[in-house]
Design an enzyme around this catalytic site. Structure first.
Site, PDB file in Angstrom:
ATOM      1  CE  LYS A 105      -2.062 -18.629   6.877  1.00 22.45           C
ATOM      2  NZ  LYS A 105      -2.119 -17.330   7.560  1.00 22.45           N
ATOM      3  N   GLY A 216       2.318   0.476  -0.932  1.00 23.34           N
ATOM      4  CA  GLY A 216       1.143  -0.397  -1.008  1.00 23.34           C
ATOM      5  C   GLY A 216      -0.044   0.328  -0.403  1.00 23.34           C
ATOM      6  N   GLY A 218      -3.444  -0.725  -0.209  1.00 24.18           N
ATOM      7  CA  GLY A 218      -4.614  -1.611  -0.181  1.00 24.18           C
ATOM      8  C   GLY A 218      -5.229  -1.581   1.205  1.00 24.18           C
ATOM      9  CG  ASN A 219      -7.559  -4.317   4.597  1.00 27.36           C
ATOM     10  OD1 ASN A 219      -6.853  -4.451   5.584  1.00 27.36           O
ATOM     11  ND2 ASN A 219      -8.870  -4.239   4.685  1.00 27.36           N
ATOM     12  CB  ALA A 220      -2.287  -3.610   5.398  1.00 33.68           C
ATOM     13  N   GLY A 221      -2.456  -0.801   4.062  1.00 38.35           N
ATOM     14  CA  GLY A 221      -1.839   0.520   3.856  1.00 38.35           C
ATOM     15  C   GLY A 221      -2.804   1.675   4.053  1.00 38.35           C
TER      16      GLY A 221
HETATM   17  P1  NAD Z   1      -4.257  -5.549  -0.742  1.00 36.49           P
HETATM   18  O1  NAD Z   1      -4.360  -6.444  -1.922  1.00 36.49           O
HETATM   19  O2  NAD Z   1      -5.503  -4.936  -0.193  1.00 36.49           O
HETATM   20  O3  NAD Z   1      -3.251  -4.344  -1.084  1.00 36.49           O
HETATM   21  C1  NAD Z   1      -1.968  -4.511  -1.593  1.00 36.49           C
HETATM   22  C2  NAD Z   1      -1.516  -3.188  -2.177  1.00 36.49           C
HETATM   23  O4  NAD Z   1      -0.157  -3.329  -2.593  1.00 36.49           O
HETATM   24  C3  NAD Z   1      -2.315  -2.736  -3.392  1.00 36.49           C
HETATM   25  O5  NAD Z   1      -2.540  -1.353  -3.298  1.00 36.49           O
HETATM   26  C4  NAD Z   1      -1.371  -3.016  -4.555  1.00 36.49           C
HETATM   27  O6  NAD Z   1      -1.575  -2.144  -5.645  1.00 36.49           O
HETATM   28  C5  NAD Z   1      -0.044  -2.751  -3.884  1.00 36.49           C
HETATM   29  N1  NAD Z   1       1.094  -3.312  -4.607  1.00 36.49           N
HETATM   30  C6  NAD Z   1       1.179  -4.505  -5.267  1.00 36.49           C
HETATM   31  N2  NAD Z   1       2.395  -4.609  -5.848  1.00 36.49           N
HETATM   32  C7  NAD Z   1       3.070  -3.478  -5.529  1.00 36.49           C
HETATM   33  C8  NAD Z   1       4.358  -2.989  -5.825  1.00 36.49           C
HETATM   34  N3  NAD Z   1       5.200  -3.687  -6.595  1.00 36.49           N
HETATM   35  N4  NAD Z   1       4.727  -1.782  -5.324  1.00 36.49           N
HETATM   36  C9  NAD Z   1       3.889  -1.059  -4.560  1.00 36.49           C
HETATM   37  N5  NAD Z   1       2.649  -1.471  -4.260  1.00 36.49           N
HETATM   38  C10 NAD Z   1       2.253  -2.662  -4.730  1.00 36.49           C
HETATM   39  O7  NAD Z   1      -3.475  -6.376   0.360  1.00 36.49           O
HETATM   40  P2  NAD Z   1      -3.443  -6.142   1.938  1.00 36.49           P
HETATM   41  O8  NAD Z   1      -4.485  -6.999   2.545  1.00 36.49           O
HETATM   42  O9  NAD Z   1      -3.379  -4.697   2.231  1.00 36.49           O
HETATM   43  O10 NAD Z   1      -2.039  -6.847   2.272  1.00 36.49           O
HETATM   44  C11 NAD Z   1      -0.817  -6.166   2.069  1.00 36.49           C
HETATM   45  C12 NAD Z   1       0.266  -6.873   2.852  1.00 36.49           C
HETATM   46  O11 NAD Z   1      -0.100  -6.900   4.221  1.00 36.49           O
HETATM   47  C13 NAD Z   1       0.504  -8.328   2.470  1.00 36.49           C
HETATM   48  O12 NAD Z   1       1.871  -8.645   2.670  1.00 36.49           O
HETATM   49  C14 NAD Z   1      -0.319  -9.083   3.476  1.00 36.49           C
HETATM   50  O13 NAD Z   1       0.157 -10.423   3.677  1.00 36.49           O
HETATM   51  C15 NAD Z   1      -0.100  -8.238   4.691  1.00 36.49           C
HETATM   52  N6  NAD Z   1      -1.140  -8.451   5.692  1.00 36.49           N
HETATM   53  C16 NAD Z   1      -2.420  -8.015   5.496  1.00 36.49           C
HETATM   54  C17 NAD Z   1      -3.373  -8.267   6.443  1.00 36.49           C
HETATM   55  C18 NAD Z   1      -4.798  -7.797   6.257  1.00 36.49           C
HETATM   56  O14 NAD Z   1      -5.608  -8.025   7.170  1.00 36.49           O
HETATM   57  N7  NAD Z   1      -5.138  -7.121   5.186  1.00 36.49           N
HETATM   58  C19 NAD Z   1      -3.044  -8.949   7.633  1.00 36.49           C
HETATM   59  C20 NAD Z   1      -1.729  -9.358   7.827  1.00 36.49           C
HETATM   60  C21 NAD Z   1      -0.785  -9.100   6.836  1.00 36.49           C
END
Ligand code: NAD
Length: 414
Positions: A105, A216, A218-221
């Site tokens: 990392k 949430g 975003g990307n993952a959700g």
């Molecule tokens: P992102 O920034 O694309 O999305 C995050 C989402 O969470 C957004 O919709 C945001 O509005 C929402 N959010 C923020 N605060 C909030 C709250 N208090 N209540 C409800 N929703 C809230 O991020 P992502 O890439 O989707 O990552 C989300 C999680 O998944 C993180 O913990 C990240 O470490 C983990 N993750 C993501 C990936 C990836 O490839 N995207 C990989 C491994 C882990």
């Protein structure tokens, strides 16, 4: 919120697995110590003509199973302890889904929102130059993490390639498609979450997982929602940083994404009702997917949760005390280290494609990723059953056991 020391937390998780596996104390000590940590000073000429020195890290935890692998994050709160912990978690994550990598990392202490594009590029290139002696396709292959994207990965690949006199895409993953990135990269985490939910449902004999709640969006959700919908699931509640919404009859994921793009939030989506975060997390449902922040499922929430499966798309959404409550209540928690491992699986496949200079279609990549995740899920599940522990501990026993197997086969030299 209590700030949990990530390094202490990582060591505690290793201790728990070591107890179950009855590991020799010296070997335990070796697994709890990163192999190498590089600290670099990064002088950067800022737009105002002055030089500012940033600090960067790269921690290489373990490479018994293969070259180090792990992201690079840009954040003001980056610490050496955090980078060490994240590199150890990468060792375990790669072992669980059986990709031949160890853990690594990196991070730079900076506020990327306060840097111009030019300053960020100069910082990135200087960091790539400074760590170039320890990275490489067979040594350590970085990837994007918090506040780094394909743009920075392309710049790092360029620096490394120029220094070595030949284009070398396999030095880094998460690149744009035009320079050797992989298909399915953007959907990887969400798709991996969906595969895990499908397997978990099969294990507990749940024929339908119709009611799914996602914190949430975003990307993952969003990609977890899209793929679960394709697998026959129904999303009934979602949230973002501005609030939570529910429609027990079901939400149309694509339309909610469109709505969020236009309005900047899911709140107000036609036909839905606004609810609180606690109401969202405790909505009666089949599957709950925390995909936003850490420490969301506290002991208080865990007592009230009414779902059968929790799939941790986010990193660290469940506190350790809440974990125990959920285990006692018979709620299956698919741990983050497994549930969100789709990204590292695709990273592995990107690296393989780069090495062979031969590229696969979206479906080919998704199919190969599915095999890794499904096997990782089943291996974790079986070990958890055998040792009568939850899936989080089961996944750690699996990972540490696999790393130990490699160590035992290779031996110690000199
Ligand atoms: P992102 O920034 O694309 O999305 C995050 C989402 O969470 C957004 O919709 C945001 O509005 C929402 N959010 C923020 N605060 C909030 C709250 N208090 N209540 C409800 N929703 C809230 O991020 P992502 O890439 O989707 O990552 C989300 C999680 O998944 C993180 O913990 C990240 O470490 C983990 N993750 C993501 C990936 C990836 O490839 N995207 C990989 C491994 C882990």
């Amino acid at each position: 919120m209590v700030k949990i020391d990530p390094w202490k937390n990582a060591l505690k998780q290793l201790d728990d697995a070591a107890k179950i596996l009855k590991i020799d104390p010296g070997v335990h000590d070796m697994l709890g110590t990163p192999k190498k940590i590089l600290i670099v000073a990064l002088p950067v000429k800022m737009d105002n003509g002055k030089i500012k020195v940033f600090t960067g890290y790269r921690s290489q935890h373990n490479d018994f199973r293969g070259p180090h692998k792990g992201g690079i994050r840009y954040h003001p709160d980056v610490t050496i302890e955090e980078v060490k912990a994240l590199s150890m978690w990468m060792t375990w994550k790669c072992a669980i889904v059986d990709v031949p990598f160890g853990g690594g990392k990196g991070g730079i202490i900076c506020d990327p929102k306060k840097l111009s594009a030019g300053e960020k590029e100069r910082l990135t290139r200087r960091y790539a130059y400074a760590i170039s002696e320890i990275i490489g396709p067979g040594k350590d292959i970085p990837a994007p993490d918090v506040y780094t994207t394909g743009t920075e990965m392309a710049q790092i690949m360029d620096v490394y390639s120029v220094m070595h006199g030949q284009g070398e895409p396999a030095v880094i993953t998460g690149k744009p498609l035009s320079i050797g990135g992989s298909q399915a990269r953007n959907v990887a985490t969400g798709l991996g979450v969906a595969y895990c939910v499908r397997e978990a449902a099969r294990k507990i004999g749940m024929k339908h997982y119709e009611n799914i709640v996602i914190q949430g969006f975003g990307n993952a959700g969003t990609f977890a929602a899209e793929y679960l919908e394709k697998m026959g699931g129904r999303i009934i509640a979602v949230s973002d940083s501005k609030g939570s919404i529910i429609n027990p009859k079901g939400l149309d994921t694509k339309k909610v994404i469109e709505y969020k793009k236009k309005k900047g939030t899911v709140v107000g989506y036609p036909g839905s009702k606004k609810i609180t975060t606690e109401q969202l997390l405790t909505t009666p449902c089949d599957v709950l997917i925390p995909a936003a922040l850490e420490n969301q499922i506290t002991p208080e929430i865990a007592k009230k949760i009414k779902c059968k499966i929790i799939a941790e798309a986010a990193n660290g959404p469940t506190t350790p005390e809440a974990d125990d409550i959920l285990f006692k209540r018979g709620i299956m928690v698919i741990p983050d280290i497994l549930a969100n491992s789709g990204g590292v699986c695709i990273s592995y496949l990107e690296w393989v494609q780069n090495l062979q200079r031969y590229y696969w279609t979206f479906d080919e990549v998704a199919k190969k990723m599915e095999e890794h995740i499904v096997r990782g899920f089943n291996d974790t599940y079986n070990l958890a059953k055998k040792h009568k522990v939850d899936l989080r501990k089961g996944s750690m026993v699996l990972a540490v056991g696999r790393v130990l197997d490699s160590f035992n086969a290779r031996g110690l030299w000199p």
